[in-house]
Design a protein around this motif. Sequence first.
Motif, PDB file in Angstrom:
ATOM      1  N   SER A 124       0.820  -1.210   0.000  1.00  0.00           N
ATOM      2  CA  SER A 124       0.000   0.000   0.000  1.00  0.00           C
ATOM      3  C   SER A 124       0.857   1.265   0.000  1.00  0.00           C
ATOM      4  O   SER A 124       0.328   2.357  -0.231  1.00  0.00           O
ATOM      5  CB  SER A 124      -0.932   0.013   1.217  1.00  0.00           C
ATOM      6  OG  SER A 124      -0.223   0.298   2.413  1.00  0.00           O
ATOM      7  N   ARG A 134      -5.856   6.258  -7.237  1.00  0.00           N
ATOM      8  CA  ARG A 134      -7.258   6.203  -6.818  1.00  0.00           C
ATOM      9  C   ARG A 134      -7.891   4.985  -7.477  1.00  0.00           C
ATOM     10  O   ARG A 134      -7.909   4.871  -8.706  1.00  0.00           O
ATOM     11  CB  ARG A 134      -8.009   7.473  -7.214  1.00  0.00           C
ATOM     12  CG  ARG A 134      -9.427   7.490  -6.647  1.00  0.00           C
ATOM     13  CD  ARG A 134     -10.155   8.791  -6.903  1.00  0.00           C
ATOM     14  NE  ARG A 134     -10.602   8.895  -8.297  1.00  0.00           N
ATOM     15  CZ  ARG A 134     -11.537   9.761  -8.688  1.00  0.00           C
ATOM     16  NH1 ARG A 134     -12.081  10.597  -7.818  1.00  0.00           N
ATOM     17  NH2 ARG A 134     -11.888   9.812  -9.956  1.00  0.00           N
ATOM     18  N   PRO A 135      -8.409   4.052  -6.672  1.00  0.00           N
ATOM     19  CA  PRO A 135      -8.874   2.779  -7.231  1.00  0.00           C
ATOM     20  C   PRO A 135     -10.101   2.944  -8.108  1.00  0.00           C
ATOM     21  O   PRO A 135     -10.903   3.860  -7.912  1.00  0.00           O
ATOM     22  CB  PRO A 135      -9.200   1.949  -5.987  1.00  0.00           C
ATOM     23  CG  PRO A 135      -9.499   2.952  -4.928  1.00  0.00           C
ATOM     24  CD  PRO A 135      -8.594   4.117  -5.212  1.00  0.00           C
ATOM     25  N   ARG A 136     -10.256   2.031  -9.053  1.00  0.00           N
ATOM     26  CA  ARG A 136     -11.407   2.084  -9.960  1.00  0.00           C
ATOM     27  C   ARG A 136     -12.723   1.796  -9.243  1.00  0.00           C
ATOM     28  O   ARG A 136     -13.788   2.154  -9.718  1.00  0.00           O
ATOM     29  CB  ARG A 136     -11.215   1.083 -11.107  1.00  0.00           C
ATOM     30  CG  ARG A 136     -11.245  -0.374 -10.685  1.00  0.00           C
ATOM     31  CD  ARG A 136     -11.015  -1.323 -11.840  1.00  0.00           C
ATOM     32  NE  ARG A 136      -9.679  -1.174 -12.406  1.00  0.00           N
ATOM     33  CZ  ARG A 136      -9.181  -1.943 -13.365  1.00  0.00           C
ATOM     34  NH1 ARG A 136      -9.931  -2.895 -13.890  1.00  0.00           N
ATOM     35  NH2 ARG A 136      -7.961  -1.767 -13.809  1.00  0.00           N
ATOM     36  N   ASN A 137     -12.631   1.136  -8.059  1.00  0.00           N
ATOM     37  CA  ASN A 137     -13.848   0.706  -7.371  1.00  0.00           C
ATOM     38  C   ASN A 137     -14.508   1.791  -6.535  1.00  0.00           C
ATOM     39  O   ASN A 137     -15.638   1.613  -6.080  1.00  0.00           O
ATOM     40  CB  ASN A 137     -13.529  -0.480  -6.453  1.00  0.00           C
ATOM     41  CG  ASN A 137     -12.935  -1.644  -7.204  1.00  0.00           C
ATOM     42  OD1 ASN A 137     -11.757  -1.614  -7.524  1.00  0.00           O
ATOM     43  ND2 ASN A 137     -13.738  -2.651  -7.496  1.00  0.00           N
ATOM     44  N   PHE A 194      -5.491  -0.472   0.109  1.00  0.00           N
ATOM     45  CA  PHE A 194      -5.474  -0.512  -1.353  1.00  0.00           C
ATOM     46  C   PHE A 194      -4.062  -0.239  -1.851  1.00  0.00           C
ATOM     47  O   PHE A 194      -3.313   0.560  -1.266  1.00  0.00           O
ATOM     48  CB  PHE A 194      -6.442   0.533  -1.919  1.00  0.00           C
ATOM     49  CG  PHE A 194      -7.852   0.037  -2.066  1.00  0.00           C
ATOM     50  CD1 PHE A 194      -8.424  -0.103  -3.323  1.00  0.00           C
ATOM     51  CD2 PHE A 194      -8.610  -0.300  -0.948  1.00  0.00           C
ATOM     52  CE1 PHE A 194      -9.728  -0.566  -3.471  1.00  0.00           C
ATOM     53  CE2 PHE A 194      -9.921  -0.762  -1.079  1.00  0.00           C
ATOM     54  CZ  PHE A 194     -10.480  -0.895  -2.346  1.00  0.00           C
ATOM     55  N   ASP A 195      -3.685  -0.909  -2.921  1.00  0.00           N
ATOM     56  CA  ASP A 195      -2.340  -0.737  -3.473  1.00  0.00           C
ATOM     57  C   ASP A 195      -2.057   0.736  -3.774  1.00  0.00           C
ATOM     58  O   ASP A 195      -2.913   1.457  -4.298  1.00  0.00           O
ATOM     59  CB  ASP A 195      -2.185  -1.529  -4.780  1.00  0.00           C
ATOM     60  CG  ASP A 195      -2.144  -3.032  -4.562  1.00  0.00           C
ATOM     61  OD1 ASP A 195      -1.990  -3.462  -3.405  1.00  0.00           O
ATOM     62  OD2 ASP A 195      -2.268  -3.771  -5.561  1.00  0.00           O
ATOM     63  N   THR A 197      -1.656   3.544  -2.102  1.00  0.00           N
ATOM     64  CA  THR A 197      -2.466   4.624  -1.542  1.00  0.00           C
ATOM     65  C   THR A 197      -1.825   5.296  -0.330  1.00  0.00           C
ATOM     66  O   THR A 197      -2.370   6.283   0.177  1.00  0.00           O
ATOM     67  CB  THR A 197      -3.851   4.113  -1.118  1.00  0.00           C
ATOM     68  OG1 THR A 197      -3.690   3.004  -0.206  1.00  0.00           O
ATOM     69  CG2 THR A 197      -4.677   3.674  -2.325  1.00  0.00           C
ATOM     70  N   ASP A 299      -5.783   8.099 -11.493  1.00  0.00           N
ATOM     71  CA  ASP A 299      -6.814   7.066 -11.514  1.00  0.00           C
ATOM     72  C   ASP A 299      -6.232   5.728 -11.956  1.00  0.00           C
ATOM     73  O   ASP A 299      -5.371   5.678 -12.822  1.00  0.00           O
ATOM     74  CB  ASP A 299      -7.932   7.462 -12.503  1.00  0.00           C
ATOM     75  CG  ASP A 299      -8.905   8.456 -11.909  1.00  0.00           C
ATOM     76  OD1 ASP A 299      -8.881   8.649 -10.677  1.00  0.00           O
ATOM     77  OD2 ASP A 299      -9.686   9.052 -12.682  1.00  0.00           O
ATOM     78  N   GLU A 300      -6.703   4.649 -11.318  1.00  0.00           N
ATOM     79  CA  GLU A 300      -6.259   3.317 -11.693  1.00  0.00           C
ATOM     80  C   GLU A 300      -6.657   3.015 -13.134  1.00  0.00           C
ATOM     81  O   GLU A 300      -7.795   3.305 -13.525  1.00  0.00           O
ATOM     82  CB  GLU A 300      -6.891   2.280 -10.761  1.00  0.00           C
ATOM     83  CG  GLU A 300      -6.416   0.871 -10.999  1.00  0.00           C
ATOM     84  CD  GLU A 300      -7.024  -0.122 -10.042  1.00  0.00           C
ATOM     85  OE1 GLU A 300      -6.578  -1.281 -10.034  1.00  0.00           O
ATOM     86  OE2 GLU A 300      -7.950   0.249  -9.287  1.00  0.00           O
TER      87      GLU A 300
END
Length: 300
Positions: A124, A134-137, A194-195, A197, A299-300
Amino acid sequence: MVKQIHIQDEFGSAVIRIISFNGPDGPRIGLLEGEVVVDLSAVDSNAPTNLKDVIAAGELANLQLIANKADESAHKRLDDIDIAVPITAPGKILCLGLNYKEHVDEGIFETQLYPTIFMRSSTSMVAHGQAVVRPRNSVTLDYEAELALVIGTRARHLTAENALEHVAGYTCSNDGSVREYQRHTIQWTMGKNFDNTGPIGPVFVTADELPPGATGLNIMCRLNGQTVQSSNTDMMMFPVVETLVYLTEGLTLEPGDIVLMGTPSGVGHARDPQLWMKDGDTVEVEIEQIGVLRNSVLDE
């Protein structure tokens, strides 16, 4: 009376400011002198290249001895090197939540009687100058300016009198949190891991350079140049000494372990409207006498 660690006594070194970075042949260590980084591997091809190993071996003193032999050919501009996280493979990354009263008051939690402890993974973490992803989810990626300490010697059952003897130094961190996932359950682990971050660095400052327990230091976060958090480490409810005493009631701390000391008020999820980090943003954490940790957001 709390005893401040003396690097000269415990590790045989003077006060130093260290940068871990990636050289053409792999990891390297440099000593920061103003805006100049002394590349130790350029001075001595046998120089150590891993800060965690140096700390564990009690050889911080040798870094300054090597740097003293440097000529201008070993000097690099700070902006020209590929900075890495200070400790590349910490055994443990322990984190405090709810450690500033004003931050507790802006959330949904009550003041705690004991330190709120959770853990982050090394995957992380993000180096200075690299992108926070920033993760896509989820869009709910929040900033959290934090003081981070690095353990210098193995420790269990610490006391108020000896706790600081086991701190090698300090750096800046940003406990990036995906709030949506953090709130899915009463356990925070998912939202905090999250990776890419959690920025940390860039400078590792030996403990002698700072007040005991890094007290009285201004700490702030800026998002796109706007100050969004501003406080002082004196405002911690569980200072460094108390935190280390509590942690070592149950855990053995090892050289290179990292402890993130919690964030002040002003986080994005508590604002109206809420403020999330987004693609193209720049986020900075600044701690007095330590430095500035700066990252873009992607963004991812």
